[in-house]
Design a protein around this motif. Structure first.
Motif, mmCIF file in Angstrom:
data_model
loop_
_atom_site.group_PDB
_atom_site.id
_atom_site.type_symbol
_atom_site.label_atom_id
_atom_site.label_comp_id
_atom_site.label_asym_id
_atom_site.label_seq_id
_atom_site.Cartn_x
_atom_site.Cartn_y
_atom_site.Cartn_z
ATOM 1 N N VAL A 162 0.840 -1.206 0.000
ATOM 2 C CA VAL A 162 0.000 0.000 0.000
ATOM 3 C C VAL A 162 0.874 1.255 0.000
ATOM 4 O O VAL A 162 0.638 2.191 -0.776
ATOM 5 C CB VAL A 162 -0.958 0.001 1.211
ATOM 6 N N PHE A 163 1.897 1.283 0.837
ATOM 7 C CA PHE A 163 2.780 2.449 0.887
ATOM 8 C C PHE A 163 3.600 2.592 -0.395
ATOM 9 O O PHE A 163 3.881 3.714 -0.836
ATOM 10 C CB PHE A 163 3.694 2.378 2.111
ATOM 11 N N LEU A 164 3.990 1.467 -0.987
ATOM 12 C CA LEU A 164 4.666 1.528 -2.286
ATOM 13 C C LEU A 164 3.773 2.173 -3.335
ATOM 14 O O LEU A 164 4.228 2.978 -4.152
ATOM 15 C CB LEU A 164 5.058 0.115 -2.739
ATOM 16 N N GLU A 165 2.490 1.828 -3.307
ATOM 17 C CA GLU A 165 1.543 2.397 -4.265
ATOM 18 C C GLU A 165 1.327 3.891 -4.011
ATOM 19 O O GLU A 165 1.201 4.669 -4.956
ATOM 20 C CB GLU A 165 0.201 1.653 -4.195
ATOM 21 N N ILE A 166 1.277 4.300 -2.753
ATOM 22 C CA ILE A 166 1.127 5.729 -2.441
ATOM 23 C C ILE A 166 2.306 6.514 -3.003
ATOM 24 O O ILE A 166 2.136 7.562 -3.647
ATOM 25 C CB ILE A 166 0.996 5.946 -0.918
ATOM 26 N N SER A 167 3.518 6.016 -2.764
ATOM 27 C CA SER A 167 4.701 6.718 -3.279
ATOM 28 C C SER A 167 4.754 6.667 -4.805
ATOM 29 O O SER A 167 5.140 7.648 -5.458
ATOM 30 C CB SER A 167 5.976 6.124 -2.676
ATOM 31 N N ALA A 168 4.339 5.537 -5.395
ATOM 32 C CA ALA A 168 4.379 5.420 -6.857
ATOM 33 C C ALA A 168 3.349 6.332 -7.520
ATOM 34 O O ALA A 168 3.669 7.039 -8.484
ATOM 35 C CB ALA A 168 4.139 3.970 -7.273
ATOM 36 N N LEU A 169 2.126 6.340 -7.022
ATOM 37 C CA LEU A 169 1.083 7.179 -7.615
ATOM 38 C C LEU A 169 1.439 8.659 -7.522
ATOM 39 O O LEU A 169 1.215 9.431 -8.463
ATOM 40 C CB LEU A 169 -0.264 6.908 -6.942
ATOM 41 N N SER A 170 1.987 9.062 -6.386
ATOM 42 C CA SER A 170 2.396 10.458 -6.252
ATOM 43 C C SER A 170 3.581 10.773 -7.167
ATOM 44 O O SER A 170 3.692 11.884 -7.690
ATOM 45 C CB SER A 170 2.742 10.781 -4.797
ATOM 46 N N ALA A 171 4.453 9.785 -7.396
ATOM 47 C CA ALA A 171 5.573 9.990 -8.326
ATOM 48 C C ALA A 171 5.066 10.178 -9.757
ATOM 49 O O ALA A 171 5.614 10.991 -10.510
ATOM 50 C CB ALA A 171 6.541 8.814 -8.253
ATOM 51 N N TYR A 172 4.009 9.439 -10.127
ATOM 52 C CA TYR A 172 3.425 9.634 -11.459
ATOM 53 C C TYR A 172 2.940 11.073 -11.619
ATOM 54 O O TYR A 172 3.130 11.702 -12.668
ATOM 55 C CB TYR A 172 2.244 8.691 -11.690
ATOM 56 N N VAL A 173 2.296 11.589 -10.580
ATOM 57 C CA VAL A 173 1.792 12.967 -10.619
ATOM 58 C C VAL A 173 2.954 13.953 -10.702
ATOM 59 O O VAL A 173 2.910 14.905 -11.493
ATOM 60 C CB VAL A 173 0.914 13.266 -9.382
#
Length: 200
Positions: free
Chosen positions: A126-137
């Motif tokens: 879940v935390f990996l996805e939070i950091s990844a999604l924000s990195a996409y933005v």
């Protein structure tokens, strides 16, 4: 703190105000990470059971000496990077999107800090996805047209990678019956390392 602060930063909307707010949050996070490191050095490992559910059934945040050091390292780099990213310097990002940059930055910091302290494999995802999604933005905010294409390519690759991570977590859970990292360590010694675990 960065997770709660991200929506607040989104509401501020003004470039300079958003930067000052994000900078204050980053410095506060750095101070808290240092305080946690000192507490771990003095008193040993800190374990927090989210929602009062004891591990291995509940999600555990576990801060030992290595975790606290990684958290201090991440928060230090985060604070230093943001110090060199005021609105006057961030020229490659349109001025009307600066507050979105600082919001995404705080979410990325949340994900990276969460990865460092979680004691649960699925919570790690879940935390990996939070950091990844924000990195996409963060990538897509660039003024160059290629930024959006790069963010889309990163999204596709990240989604593929995340799918395999979830499959691996499922395989590990199927073999051990737990997602708690400390419990996984104990149970893998009992069941032995078989082909399923090696594949995961």
């Amino acid at each position: 703190i960065p997770l709660v602060s991200a929506p607040v930063c989104l509401l501020l909307r003004r470039s300079l105000l958003s930067w000052f707010f994000a900078m204050g949050v980053s410095v506060a996070t750095l101070f808290m990470a240092f305080t946690l490191l000192m507490r771990v050095v003095d008193g040993g490992t800190i374990s927090y059971e989210l929602g009062g559910w004891a591990p291995p059934w509940g999600i555990e945040y576990r801060i030992d000496l290595i975790n606290s050091f990684v958290m201090l390292l991440v928060s230090t780099i985060g604070a230093v990077v943001l110090f060199y990213a005021p609105p006057s310097v961030a020229k490659e990002i349109p001025a009307e999107k600066h507050y979105l940059f600082y919001t995404a930055y705080l979410l990325c910091l949340t994900g990276l800090l969460g990865v460092a302290i979680t004691g649960d494999v699925f919570n790690l995802f879940v935390f990996l996805e939070i950091s990844a999604l924000s990195a996409y933005v963060l990538i897509s905010l660039g003024s160059d047209r290629r930024a959006l294409t790069a963010a889309y390519q990163y999204l596709v690759m990240g989604t593929l990678g995340a799918t395999f991570i979830v499959i691996g977590i499922g395989l590990i859970y199927g073999v051990t019956g737990t997602l708690n990292m400390a419990d996984l360590h104990d149970r893998l010694d009992v069941v032995g390392v078989n082909r399923t675990v090696l594949v995961a």
